[in-house]
Scaffold this motif. Structure first.
Motif, PDB file in Angstrom:
ATOM      1  N   TRP A  51       0.837  -1.209   0.000  1.00 13.83           N
ATOM      2  CA  TRP A  51       0.000   0.000   0.000  1.00 13.83           C
ATOM      3  C   TRP A  51       0.869   1.254   0.000  1.00 13.83           C
ATOM      4  CZ3 TRP A  51      -4.605   1.712  -1.125  1.00 13.83           C
ATOM      5  CH2 TRP A  51      -4.983   2.980  -0.686  1.00 13.83           C
ATOM      6  N   ASP A  52       1.787   1.361   0.958  1.00 16.20           N
ATOM      7  CA  ASP A  52       2.645   2.547   1.021  1.00 16.20           C
ATOM      8  C   ASP A  52       3.537   2.645  -0.211  1.00 16.20           C
ATOM      9  OD1 ASP A  52       1.628   3.474   3.411  1.00 16.20           O
ATOM     10  OD2 ASP A  52       3.195   2.564   4.642  1.00 16.20           O
ATOM     11  N   HIS A  54       3.079   1.593  -3.310  1.00 17.68           N
ATOM     12  CA  HIS A  54       2.392   1.992  -4.544  1.00 17.68           C
ATOM     13  C   HIS A  54       1.687   3.339  -4.448  1.00 17.68           C
ATOM     14  CE1 HIS A  54       3.334  -1.528  -6.877  1.00 17.68           C
ATOM     15  NE2 HIS A  54       3.026  -2.285  -5.848  1.00 17.68           N
ATOM     16  N   THR A  55       1.388   3.808  -3.249  1.00 19.00           N
ATOM     17  CA  THR A  55       0.724   5.100  -3.129  1.00 19.00           C
ATOM     18  C   THR A  55       1.692   6.249  -2.851  1.00 19.00           C
ATOM     19  OG1 THR A  55       0.258   4.724  -0.781  1.00 19.00           O
ATOM     20  CG2 THR A  55      -1.477   4.139  -2.368  1.00 19.00           C
ATOM     21  N   LEU A  56       2.832   5.981  -2.235  1.00 17.09           N
ATOM     22  CA  LEU A  56       3.733   7.059  -1.833  1.00 17.09           C
ATOM     23  C   LEU A  56       4.980   7.192  -2.705  1.00 17.09           C
ATOM     24  CD1 LEU A  56       3.656   6.569   2.051  1.00 17.09           C
ATOM     25  CD2 LEU A  56       2.310   8.167   0.668  1.00 17.09           C
ATOM     26  N   GLN A  58       7.254   7.800  -5.719  1.00 19.20           N
ATOM     27  CA  GLN A  58       7.258   8.437  -7.028  1.00 19.20           C
ATOM     28  C   GLN A  58       7.952   7.509  -8.027  1.00 19.20           C
ATOM     29  OE1 GLN A  58       5.710  11.466  -7.602  1.00 19.20           O
ATOM     30  NE2 GLN A  58       5.022  11.063  -5.521  1.00 19.20           N
TER      31      GLN A  58
END
Length: 150
Positions: A51-52, A54-56, A58
């Motif tokens: 989760w972190d 792929h979402t955070l 760059q």
């Protein structure tokens, strides 16, 4: 409730309106909480935390060459300043591949003295993201940081 059909329709409509208002309130509360829960905090994570990661992370940081098998990521959520994303390599001693990677994306090393390491930018694109490479020789740590443009 079988008496007045108009009353039944109004009552049913009020139930749906109330349900909609409650659902909308919950959704708005969730998004507000999500946005404000991490303000000013640093998130440390690895690729295993999907989760972190792929979402955070760059794209430029995710695609950076791995100069050490031991590394982790940090995301610094800007609170009045630009956010930044880093990859920190442990037991690393040569940042040459990172320099080559930044050059391949069109970045140039800033010749002005930097606070703690090297600054990289695109001189012809003033609103581009900034990069920094910092080396901690004593702890054998090399960090590539991308500071997001506003």
């Amino acid at each position: 409730m079988t008496g007045n059909p108009v009353f039944c329709v109004v009552l049913r409509s009020l139930k749906w309106v109330a349900l909609f208002i409650v659902a909308l309130g919950l959704v708005l509360f969730f998004f507000l909480w999500l946005m404000l829960s991490g303000v000013g905090e640093t998130t440390v994570y690895s690729e295993r935390n999907l989760w972190d990661y792929h979402t955070l992370t760059q794209d430029a940081i995710a695609q950076a060459p791995r100069i050490s098998p031991t590394y982790h990521f940090e995301f610094h959520n800007g609170d009045g300043y630009p956010s930044s994303n880093s990859i920190i390599f442990e037991h690393a001693s040569n940042a040459g591949a990172l320099r080559d990677y930044l050059r391949s994306m069109g970045y140039q090393q800033d010749t002005r003295p930097a606070w703690d390491g090297e600054r990289w930018s695109k001189p012809d694109v003033p609103q581009s993201d900034m990069f920094a490479i910092s080396e901690d020789v004593q702890n054998k740590q090399i960090t590539l940081t991308q500071t997001l443009s506003w």
